[in-house]
Design an enzyme around this catalytic site. Structure first.
Site, mmCIF file in Angstrom:
data_model
loop_
_atom_site.group_PDB
_atom_site.id
_atom_site.type_symbol
_atom_site.label_atom_id
_atom_site.label_comp_id
_atom_site.label_asym_id
_atom_site.label_seq_id
_atom_site.Cartn_x
_atom_site.Cartn_y
_atom_site.Cartn_z
ATOM 1 N N CYS A 144 36.771 49.437 41.771
ATOM 2 C CA CYS A 144 38.001 50.143 41.616
ATOM 3 C C CYS A 144 37.919 51.460 41.594
ATOM 4 O O CYS A 144 38.711 52.241 42.159
ATOM 5 C CB CYS A 144 38.593 49.527 40.284
ATOM 6 S SG CYS A 144 37.913 50.085 38.889
ATOM 7 N N ASP A 299 47.881 50.881 41.681
ATOM 8 C CA ASP A 299 46.778 49.922 41.169
ATOM 9 C C ASP A 299 45.857 49.473 42.322
ATOM 10 O O ASP A 299 46.402 48.596 43.401
ATOM 11 C CB ASP A 299 47.414 48.949 40.481
ATOM 12 C CG ASP A 299 46.446 48.012 39.552
ATOM 13 O OD1 ASP A 299 45.481 48.239 39.699
ATOM 14 O OD2 ASP A 299 46.805 47.082 38.661
ATOM 15 N N HIS A 301 43.837 47.092 41.699
ATOM 16 C CA HIS A 301 43.094 45.737 41.689
ATOM 17 C C HIS A 301 43.983 44.815 42.095
ATOM 18 O O HIS A 301 44.323 43.602 41.627
ATOM 19 C CB HIS A 301 43.112 45.734 40.009
ATOM 20 C CG HIS A 301 42.376 46.715 39.327
ATOM 21 N ND1 HIS A 301 42.918 47.760 38.947
ATOM 22 C CD2 HIS A 301 41.389 46.711 38.977
ATOM 23 C CE1 HIS A 301 41.935 48.569 38.737
ATOM 24 N NE2 HIS A 301 40.732 47.742 38.223
#
Length: 402
Positions: A144, A299, A301
């Site tokens: 990430c 994000d 993820h």
């Protein structure tokens, strides 16, 4: 194929979710006739829209301010349009294999993250990643910070006024700014980071610098890169334009210290901003703006297949995180297109507690990057990793767990 992540990530408020105005509560004796009822509804809709546009706090996105209720001529949300213009790099699956290093974590140590993620369908589409313990074919569970660093770089190129070629960020060893090359640069350095190990903000900054320098030596990539440790910017180092300033920062212990809140928001408010790679405890996110004290982020993820098209690098959906919940370790990006930009930045950030301007650097100073700037998350016992954080000093500790 392009994945639409709007349903998963959408957190912006619709008009139905906003507080009702006084015109919404109309007594029964005023609704006896159908015409008067319709007139009341019409008036309520007008006053509600006006009230929302006035009372809602403005949304700041990389130096530009918008109202949450603003719409374009087609009726589309101006905020979401601006969000969709940002470049969003996320987890990918099914990419060119990265061989496991004998001293590094094994791919199967991330099986839990591979199975329980925000796009389970992607997991089953790449089922081979669940049985291959010799090669990494996904960065789910460990990549990430690399993805948010790619987001800072891509948006910096865009902010500098150049077209962004997303193929430079493709997940192959031949792509200049791929995850593969982030890992390779760090692996070839004295830090010897292994595939599956986590990048800290300092390491991410230095990797971007080296990749841009290598790319500039063979092809015309528009940006030079300066890494400004501790937020210190020196006039005598600003030699060529455009330049990307990367600031690896730690602004507290467990959370961002209150004294830095307004200064941090200012880094997203200045027109030179390229965003921030950082996050909340246990994840790195790409921050591109704020509303009030809520930071807006994309994000990473969300696993997508490596074959997903150009549209997969954008999303109109975003989330919010209150600044008081933000992890103190981060990497901020600032783009200067010319000397006038630099002068403007200095003027706008007078009194900023994060960045500091100096005429010249003391060349007796040097930057020391600790081996611990990379954290091995391949260990089964993650509590050991958490315990290691306490041993880092404030200068070398840039730790977020993916």
């Amino acid at each position: 194929m392009t994945w639409d992540t709007k349903n998963q990530f959408e957190t912006t408020k619709t008009s139905q979710e906003l507080p009702a105005t006084s015109q919404d509560h109309i007594s029964d004796n005023k609704m006896n006739s159908e015409p008067s009822h319709r007139l009341s509804q019409f008036w309520s809709s007008l006053t509600r829209s006006s009230s929302e546009s006035i009372t809602a706090e403005p949304v700041v996105i990389l130096g530009h301010t918008y109202r949450e209720g603003d719409r374009d001529r087609e009726g589309d949300s101006e905020v979401q349009k601006q969000v969709k213009k940002r470049y969003w790099m996320s987890y990918r699956s099914g990419f060119e294999p990265i061989k496991k290093h004998e001293d590094g974590p094994s791919p199967l140590s991330f099986v839990q993250s591979m199975i329980f993620n925000k796009n389970v369908g992607n997991t089953f589409a790449n089922i081979h990643s669940l049985v291959d313990n010799d090669n990494f074919t996904t960065d789910v569970g460990w990549g990430c910070m690399i993805r948010t660093s790619q987001s800072v770089l891509a948006n910096a190129i865009d902010r500098a006024g150049y077209e962004v070629d997303v193929e430079l960020f493709a997940d192959t060893s031949s792509a200049a700014f791929s995850l593969h090359n982030f890992v390779k640069v760090a692996s070839d350095s004295p830090l010897r980071v292994r595939p599956g190990q986590w990048f800290g903000p300092s390491a991410a900054s230095l990797s971007i610098k080296r990749l841009c320098e290598a790319r500039n030596s063979s092809t015309n990539v528009p940006l030079s890169v300066l890494v400004c440790e501790s937020g210190d910017i020196y006039d005598d180092q600003i030699q060529t334009f455009p330049v990307l300033l990367l600031l690896p920062l730690r602004l507290g212990i467990d959370h961002v210290n209150n004294v830095y809140h307004s200064s941090l928001l200012q880094l997203l408010e200045v027109p030179q901003s390229a965003g921030i790679a950082g996050g909340k405890p246990s994840s790195s996110l790409y921050f591109f703006g704020y509303q009030g004290t809520s930071l807006l982020y994309l994000d990473p993820h969300y696993p997508q297949n490596v074959s997903a098209g150009v549209g997969s690098y954008h999303s109109s959906s975003y989330q919010k995180l209150d600044i008081s919940d933000m992890d103190p370790s981060m990497m901020a990006g600032i783009v200067l297109k010319n000397n006038e930009d630099y002068t403007d930045l200095k003027r706008r950030t007078t009194g900023n507690k994060i960045i500091h301007f100096h005429e010249a650097r003391n060349y007796n100073d040097y930057v020391e990057v600790e081996r611990e700037d990379f954290i091995d998350l391949g260990q089964n016992n993650r509590s050991a990793t958490a315990g290691a954080e306490a041993d880092f000093d404030s200068e070398s500790s840039m730790v977020i767990v993916d």
